[in-house]
Write an enzyme that holds these catalytic residues in place. Structure first.
Site, PDB file in Angstrom:
ATOM      1  N   PRO A 261       1.207  17.966 -17.673  1.00 23.24           N
ATOM      2  CA  PRO A 261       2.640  17.783 -17.854  1.00 23.24           C
ATOM      3  C   PRO A 261       3.482  18.292 -16.851  1.00 23.24           C
ATOM      4  O   PRO A 261       3.568  19.595 -16.387  1.00 23.24           O
ATOM      5  CB  PRO A 261       3.065  18.666 -19.244  1.00 23.24           C
ATOM      6  CG  PRO A 261       1.874  19.472 -19.369  1.00 23.24           C
ATOM      7  CD  PRO A 261       0.573  19.120 -18.640  1.00 23.24           C
ATOM      8  N   ASP A 433       2.426  22.989 -13.614  1.00 24.55           N
ATOM      9  CA  ASP A 433       1.759  22.322 -14.717  1.00 24.55           C
ATOM     10  C   ASP A 433       2.578  23.118 -15.728  1.00 24.55           C
ATOM     11  O   ASP A 433       2.456  24.408 -15.730  1.00 24.55           O
ATOM     12  CB  ASP A 433       0.288  22.712 -14.657  1.00 24.55           C
ATOM     13  CG  ASP A 433      -0.592  22.422 -15.740  1.00 24.55           C
ATOM     14  OD1 ASP A 433       0.268  22.330 -17.025  1.00 24.55           O
ATOM     15  OD2 ASP A 433      -1.826  22.095 -15.934  1.00 24.55           O
ATOM     16  N   HIS A 434       3.374  22.483 -16.726  1.00 24.00           N
ATOM     17  CA  HIS A 434       4.309  23.072 -17.392  1.00 24.00           C
ATOM     18  C   HIS A 434       3.427  23.959 -18.749  1.00 24.00           C
ATOM     19  O   HIS A 434       3.950  24.800 -19.459  1.00 24.00           O
ATOM     20  CB  HIS A 434       5.242  22.397 -18.142  1.00 24.00           C
ATOM     21  CG  HIS A 434       6.390  22.876 -18.547  1.00 24.00           C
ATOM     22  ND1 HIS A 434       6.705  24.363 -18.441  1.00 24.00           N
ATOM     23  CD2 HIS A 434       7.751  22.265 -18.861  1.00 24.00           C
ATOM     24  CE1 HIS A 434       7.751  24.453 -18.929  1.00 24.00           C
ATOM     25  NE2 HIS A 434       8.524  23.339 -18.998  1.00 24.00           N
ATOM     26  N   ARG A 435       2.014  23.607 -18.626  1.00 22.71           N
ATOM     27  CA  ARG A 435       1.411  24.480 -19.735  1.00 22.71           C
ATOM     28  C   ARG A 435       1.091  25.889 -19.357  1.00 22.71           C
ATOM     29  O   ARG A 435       0.845  26.730 -19.807  1.00 22.71           O
ATOM     30  CB  ARG A 435      -0.095  23.744 -19.933  1.00 22.71           C
ATOM     31  CG  ARG A 435      -0.040  22.277 -20.436  1.00 22.71           C
ATOM     32  CD  ARG A 435      -1.393  21.579 -20.568  1.00 22.71           C
ATOM     33  NE  ARG A 435      -1.944  21.563 -18.993  1.00 22.71           N
ATOM     34  CZ  ARG A 435      -3.068  21.031 -18.828  1.00 22.71           C
ATOM     35  NH1 ARG A 435      -3.917  20.576 -19.762  1.00 22.71           N
ATOM     36  NH2 ARG A 435      -3.372  20.945 -17.318  1.00 22.71           N
TER      37      ARG A 435
END
Ligand code: CAO
Length: 461
Positions: A261, A433-435
């Site tokens: 993401p 990386d939005h995680r």
């Protein structure tokens, strides 16, 4: 005693010096035709070197860490009685090992099989160049028997990097027994490798979720097929094959784009003072060109030190934080994009980095980078500043968690509180990386980068 045969590394394209990461057999082991003997791994793919026929391993010619190329001898195998039979099961098995045909009862391996992998690293041809054993009468006899099914057609897209799961042969056998497609299993071991526990967890998850969810449990995207268009119907066309680098990097980019993401944070750095300093440096340092990129490398290292989650990789439910600072640099080459890595950038000064940048970009453009040159990166920088543009959204180079895009600096009127002043502004585009990284952290990271680039003295702190 049966004849002794050499098991050799098959065609692996132009790759040379590919390291052995697993030795799967020992002297005295009884092996089947086609059974993996050792695993080789480049930064792009993993492949097994298969036994050319059934027999007993009489000598191992390689050990962990050895670097092999096409034709390197991996082991000596004494043909078993069964493989010497002119007909029957043994001969048929040897035949299957050589021409990749399979009886209906023989499990057809998935993309991670020893047949499929070699072309991943190789030329991307549509059929796999399989190992042949010269002057092997048993194989010659066996190949006189027509295969019971046509040879397995090799689909390069199914085994391109990103499609090829990282898993040991034992895990592949285990997955095959359970009917699990390894391409759908997320690997939690080091380097994204799939463990037996990952396969078990996948099966448990699929069973718990019920039949419909089970199909989607692997995170597979349910997409429409690619449009098939006869372009020639609409006008003149010319068809050009993609370069090997484009095919490999394309598969990696597609995986990273689909699985991570991405969010991109844009900012600007006032590099007026930095550019004045760089120009002064250029007047005295005639033996190397100092571009803005090396200052960005230094500033990125300082920012990674301050924000360690950017210098990290996801490993299942864990975040691996790196204590070293290896920076990947996207280099545009005639054959496509490659990302060589500058190691230990924290220990190098501006001039040393400039020399190294010049050397690796030249090596990249000459197509001479080795897998080692492109591995181990922590964070990448993609600079289009020498070309143009105001912003873009770079794709993260997995398993890294962030990448900095840099566009062309422009003189802009900036309000200094009393008047507009002409300032040289550098656009920064950080994809993350939005995680792993929250938006606030990304905004702080880019603001800090801009602050460092605005006043290089801060790098000394
Ligand atoms: N703003 C304005 N000018 C810039 C600049 C910036 N952000 N960055 C570089 N420049 C200038 C340099 O100072 C140099 O100017 P002079 O020739 O007048 O001294 C000129 O642009 C050319 O620089 P360069 O590109 O040769 O050198 P570099 O160190 O900036 O970059 C490299 C090296 C290898 C990264 C670059 O050549 C390259 O390949 N960039 C493309 C990367 C890419 O394709 N990324 C896209 C990935 S996503 O598809």
């Amino acid at each position: 005693m049966g004849a002794i045969h050499e098991a050799k590394v098959p065609d692996i394209g132009n790759h040379t010096g590919v390291p052995v990461i697993e030795v799967l057999v020992k002297v005295g082991d009884v092996v089947k035709a086609d059974q993996g003997l050792v695993t080789l791994e480049s930064d792009k793919a993993t492949m097994e070197v298969p036994a050319p026929l059934a027999g007993i391993v009489t000598e191992l010619k390689v050990k962990l860490g050895d670097e092999l190329s096409e034709g390197s001898v991996v082991a000596l195998i004494e043909a078993s009685d069964a493989s010497l039979l002119p007909s029957g099961e043994g001969a048929r098995r040897a035949d299957e090992g050589q021409v990749s045909s399979r009886t209906p009862n023989t499990p057809v391996p998935g993309p991670s099989s020893s047949q499929a992998s070699p072309s991943v690293m190789g030329s991307g041809q549509s059929s796999v160049p399989l190992p042949t054993v010269a002057a092997n009468p048993s194989v010659a006899a066996a190949s006189a028997f027509p295969p019971s099914t046509p040879p397995v057609v090799f689909d390069v897209s199914a085994v391109a990097p990103g499609s090829v799961p990282h898993a040991s042969p034992a895990v592949r056998v285990f997955a095959r027994e359970l009917g699990v497609d390894l391409a759908k299993v997320a690997g939690s071991a080091r380097g994204g490798r799939i463990s037996k526990q990952d396969v078990q967890a996948f099966v448990k998850g699929a069973l718990a979720a019920g039949p419909v969810a089970a199909v989607a449990a692997g995170g597979g995207l349910s997409l429409l097929p690619w449009p098939q268009v006869d372009f020639a119907k609409f006008g003149a066309i010319e068809s050009q094959p993609l370069s090997r680098i484009k095919k490999l990097s394309g598969a990696n980019l597609a995986r990273n784009w689909a699985m991570i993401p991405h969010v991109t944070q844009h900012d600007q750095a006032d590099i007026t003072a930095m550019e004045a300093f760089r120009k002064r440096l250029g007047e005295t340092q005639k033996d190397v060109k100092v571009t803005p990129l090396v200052f960005l490398i230094k500033a990125a290292v300082a920012a990674l030190r301050k924000f360690p989650t950017f210098n990290a990789s996801l490993d299942g439910d864990n975040l691996v934080l790196k204590k070293y600072f290896h920076i990947g640099i996207a280099v545009d080459t005639p054959n496509g994009l490659v990302v060589p890595v500058i190691r230990d950038a924290d220990r190098k000064g501006i001039l040393e980095l400039s020399h190294e940048l010049a050397a690796i970009s030249a090596k990249a453009r000459d197509g001479k980078l080795t897998p080692a040159d492109m591995s181990g990166g922590c964070f990448s920088i993609s600079s289009l500043g020498g070309i143009g543009g105001t912003a873009f959204t770079p794709i993260i180079n997995a398993p890294e968690v962030a990448i900095l895009g840099v566009s062309k600096s422009q003189l802009q009127p900036v309000w200094d509180g009393g008047a507009f002043a002409p300032r040289l502004m550098l656009p920064l585009s950080l994809s993350y990386d939005h995680r792993v990284i929250d938006g606030a952290a990304a905004a702080r990271f880019t603001a800090f980068l801009a602050q460092l680039l605005g006043d290089l003295r801060l790098l000394l702190l």
